[in-house]
Design a protein around this motif. Structure first.
Motif, PDB file in Angstrom:
ATOM      1  N   ALA A  74       0.734  -1.323   0.003  1.00 48.25           N
ATOM      2  CA  ALA A  74      -0.047   0.092  -0.039  1.00 48.25           C
ATOM      3  C   ALA A  74       1.104   1.218  -0.015  1.00 48.25           C
ATOM      4  N   ILE A  75       1.953   1.272   0.859  1.00 48.83           N
ATOM      5  CA  ILE A  75       2.817   2.375   0.996  1.00 48.83           C
ATOM      6  C   ILE A  75       3.431   2.713  -0.626  1.00 48.83           C
ATOM      7  N   MET A  76       3.938   1.634  -1.328  1.00 46.83           N
ATOM      8  CA  MET A  76       4.580   1.765  -2.452  1.00 46.83           C
ATOM      9  C   MET A  76       3.412   2.027  -3.535  1.00 46.83           C
ATOM     10  N   ALA A  77       2.142   1.605  -3.418  1.00 45.34           N
ATOM     11  CA  ALA A  77       1.403   2.320  -4.295  1.00 45.34           C
ATOM     12  C   ALA A  77       1.079   3.531  -4.132  1.00 45.34           C
ATOM     13  N   TRP A  78       1.048   3.939  -2.891  1.00 41.94           N
ATOM     14  CA  TRP A  78       0.726   5.466  -2.856  1.00 41.94           C
ATOM     15  C   TRP A  78       1.864   6.303  -3.167  1.00 41.94           C
ATOM     16  N   LEU A  79       2.917   5.846  -3.075  1.00 42.35           N
ATOM     17  CA  LEU A  79       4.133   6.427  -3.669  1.00 42.35           C
ATOM     18  C   LEU A  79       3.983   6.527  -5.138  1.00 42.35           C
ATOM     19  N   ASP A  80       3.778   5.418  -5.796  1.00 38.93           N
ATOM     20  CA  ASP A  80       3.695   5.567  -7.410  1.00 38.93           C
ATOM     21  C   ASP A  80       2.662   6.427  -7.678  1.00 38.93           C
ATOM     22  N   GLU A  81       1.680   7.128  -7.101  1.00 41.77           N
ATOM     23  CA  GLU A  81       0.879   7.966  -7.426  1.00 41.77           C
ATOM     24  C   GLU A  81       1.370   9.484  -7.495  1.00 41.77           C
ATOM     25  N   GLN A  82       2.471   9.570  -6.524  1.00 45.32           N
ATOM     26  CA  GLN A  82       2.861  10.935  -6.430  1.00 45.32           C
ATOM     27  C   GLN A  82       3.970  11.333  -7.324  1.00 45.32           C
ATOM     28  N   ALA A  83       3.870  12.747  -7.583  1.00 44.49           N
ATOM     29  CA  ALA A  83       4.980  13.185  -8.819  1.00 44.49           C
ATOM     30  C   ALA A  83       6.316  12.938  -8.354  1.00 44.49           C
ATOM     31  N   PRO A  84       7.119  12.657  -9.280  1.00 45.52           N
ATOM     32  CA  PRO A  84       8.486  12.526  -8.967  1.00 45.52           C
ATOM     33  C   PRO A  84       9.230  13.614  -8.083  1.00 45.52           C
ATOM     34  N   GLY A  85      10.016  13.114  -7.073  1.00 45.18           N
ATOM     35  CA  GLY A  85      10.534  14.091  -6.326  1.00 45.18           C
ATOM     36  C   GLY A  85       9.892  14.819  -5.249  1.00 45.18           C
ATOM     37  N   SER A  86       8.387  14.555  -5.239  1.00 47.39           N
ATOM     38  CA  SER A  86       7.645  15.443  -4.466  1.00 47.39           C
ATOM     39  C   SER A  86       7.393  15.197  -2.888  1.00 47.39           C
ATOM     40  N   VAL A  87       7.659  13.949  -2.644  1.00 51.59           N
ATOM     41  CA  VAL A  87       7.388  13.515  -1.450  1.00 51.59           C
ATOM     42  C   VAL A  87       8.287  13.821  -0.245  1.00 51.59           C
ATOM     43  N   VAL A  88       7.975  14.196   0.770  1.00 49.19           N
ATOM     44  CA  VAL A  88       9.188  14.159   1.904  1.00 49.19           C
ATOM     45  C   VAL A  88       8.812  12.947   2.801  1.00 49.19           C
ATOM     46  N   TYR A  89       9.644  12.276   3.097  1.00 47.65           N
ATOM     47  CA  TYR A  89       9.764  11.155   4.051  1.00 47.65           C
ATOM     48  C   TYR A  89      10.165  11.610   5.296  1.00 47.65           C
ATOM     49  N   VAL A  90       9.229  11.280   6.544  1.00 47.59           N
ATOM     50  CA  VAL A  90       9.738  11.741   7.559  1.00 47.59           C
ATOM     51  C   VAL A  90       9.696  10.571   8.867  1.00 47.59           C
TER      52      VAL A  90
END
Ligand code: UDX
Length: 488
Positions: free
Chosen positions: A276-292
């Motif tokens: 589910a985490i990887m699927a959510w990341l797949d939907e995000q634009a390249p380089g847009s997500v901040v991992y915390v």
């Protein structure tokens, strides 16, 4: 083999003894896997709970026919006052158990001695964590060479040995809280304070542990570090000179993981939801997500979690935030996190528990990492070319931050004044605005932001270091060769 030619020497056997804390087990398990994959035999000695957590790695090694095994020594010892399941730093209930836990670990010396004596032939080398100095007596009484593994950056390791050699720790202890001290002998200027000391065991009650660790360091045959020469050449050189013994830079060790083993090797099985985490990341634009994520040990109070959550929300950025199981246990926290996810739907994901960090950092959607500066997290981020927002909490993390921000230029500090926050520390300042500001500074500069460019460059150098012909690869070759017994 030609008739009459001598048989090849047997592979060397390395016994690896991590401190029983996730951030220390992970790199030594990676090293054990590397050793086994490169023709040596490796045994990781830990506690039964950790052997159980590492079952996936053992099974994988067995399937691949690799000589890698795990041994669990009985822990905690009777009379320690620790609960039976307290076999890893992440199982320590609160601050009051922290020192008893560390002191109980020294009791592993007896079972370890018995275990090593039962081996025939004797191991070629013991590699034990700097924080597990109780292995030193066993190694010396049996005449087995011993290397110590120092888990933090070489920058920190050098600061620490310089501070000890120049009596700086005593000076800091006697000084006022706000006094700043220059660490002598560093190739770059580094200042420290009482709250950001250049030593792992600088907390009240840990003096004996520090003395034992320093003594075990002085009597070891060399040091193993999880770093690489293109990242820390000047500090590696200084450290080797100060130590007067070989220093083996073998990292980034995490790069030995392929995607399919990047979760099992992290030593926790609770990564349900990876898909589910990887699927959510797949939907995000390249380089847009901040991992915390703040590593495996530090634990925050609800009010601190709420501040972080507000900071992430206010930043307007996409985020993937790991909240530890115990932090998210209280119903009011669970509800609050659900509400945050609802308010930030589509751009915010909260992982409750343990994330597949390597898989996350190597995903193209991830463009930044808010980290507590545990060295594994920092190095994993650099190895994947991801710049960081730094928010150190305790021990080596403050100096890892200095390296990342001032020397390497791959990080932007949150800028919160020196919290000392291991478990539920009331005094830790909270940082809603600081988090949002630092995230904007890191993510707002576009693809050409300095930190991003440098992180990418170091990421490429990291990969080269671990490839055949690279500095860490060749250093590991020499390490294995130097412990391979020639036939008499
Ligand atoms: C501890 C100390 O805190 C740190 O200062 C020291 O440098 C190493 O030991 P820890 O707090 O656990 O480490 O942080 P870190 O060094 O970052 O190690 C955490 C490890 O757990 C990383 O390898 C990371 O990939 C892994 N991890 C963490 C996960 O795989 N999933 C998670 O959700 C959280």
């Amino acid at each position: 083999m030609a008739a009459g030619s001598p048989p090849p020497p047997p592979p060397p056997h390395f016994v690896l003894v991590p401190l029983v804390a996730q951030g220390h087990i992970i790199p030594l398990v990676d090293l054990a896997r590397l050793l086994a994959a490169r023709g040596a035999r490796a045994t990781v000695v830990t506690t039964p709970l950790n052997v159980d957590r590492l079952r996936g790695v053992a099974e994988q090694a067995a399937r691949a026919g690799l000589p890698l095994e795990f041994v669990g020594l009985p822990f905690p010892p009777a009379g320690s006052g620790l609960p039976q399941d307290c076999q890893n730093a992440d199982m320590v209930a609160d601050n009051s158990q922290f020192l008893p836990f560390f002191f109980a670990l020294r009791e592993l010396a007896g079972p370890f001695d018995a275990y090593v004596r039962s081996l025939a032939p004797r191991p070629s080398c013991i590699i034990s964590d700097w924080c597990s100095p109780w292995t030193a007596g066993v190694a010396s009484s049996l005449g087995i060479p011993r290397l110590f593994f120092h888990g933090p950056s070489c920058f920190f390791a050098l600061c620490e040995i310089m501070a000890v050699d120049h009596g700086l720790l005593e000076l800091i202890a006697a000084a006022g809280d706000d006094e700043r001290h220059l660490v002598p002998g560093m190739p770059v200027p580094v200042t420290v304070t009482k709250a950001t000391p250049p030593g792992l065991f600088c907390y009240p009650g840990t003096e004996l542990l520090r003395r034992e660790a320093m003594e075990a360091m002085r009597t070891a045959d060399g040091a193993v570090l999880n770093t690489f020469s293109d990242l820390e050449a000047q500090f590696l050189e200084g450290y080797e000179a100060a130590l007067g013994k070989p220093v083996w830079a073998l990292g980034p060790l995490s790069l030995c993981n392929r995607d399919e083993d990047s979760t099992t090797s992290r030593g926790k099985t609770a990564v349900d939801g990876k898909q589910a985490i990887m699927a959510w990341l797949d939907e995000q634009a390249p380089g847009s997500v901040v991992y915390v994520s703040f590593g495996s040990v530090a634990r925050k109070l609800p009010k601190q979690l709420f501040e972080i959550g507000h900071g992430l929300e206010d930043s307007g950025r996409s985020f993937l935030w790991v909240v530890k199981e115990r932090e998210a246990a209280a119903p009011e926290v669970r509800e609050w996190l659900d509400a945050l996810e609802a308010r930030t739907a589509g751009r915010g994901l909260v992982v409750r528990g343990w994330a597949p960090q390597l898989a996350v950092l190597s995903h193209r959607a991830v463009g930044g990492f808010v980290t507590h500066c545990g060295w594994n997290s920092v190095l994993e981020s650099i190895a994947h070319g991801v710049p960081v927002v730094t928010w150190p909490h305790f021990s080596d993390q403050f100096l890892n931050e200095r390296l990342v921000v001032d020397v390497l230029g791959v990080g932007v500090p949150v800028g919160v004044a020196s919290p000392v926050m291991i478990f539920d520390d009331e005094s830790a300042p909270v940082a809603r605005g600081d988090i949002a500001r630092a995230m904007s500074a890191l993510m707002g500069g576009g693809a050409e932001a300095d930190e991003r460019r440098k992180a990418k460059e170091y990421g490429e150098k990291a990969r080269r270091a671990m490839e055949e012909g690279g500095s860490s690869y060749e250093t590991l070759t020499r390490l294995i060769q130097s412990f391979t017994r020639s036939e008499d």
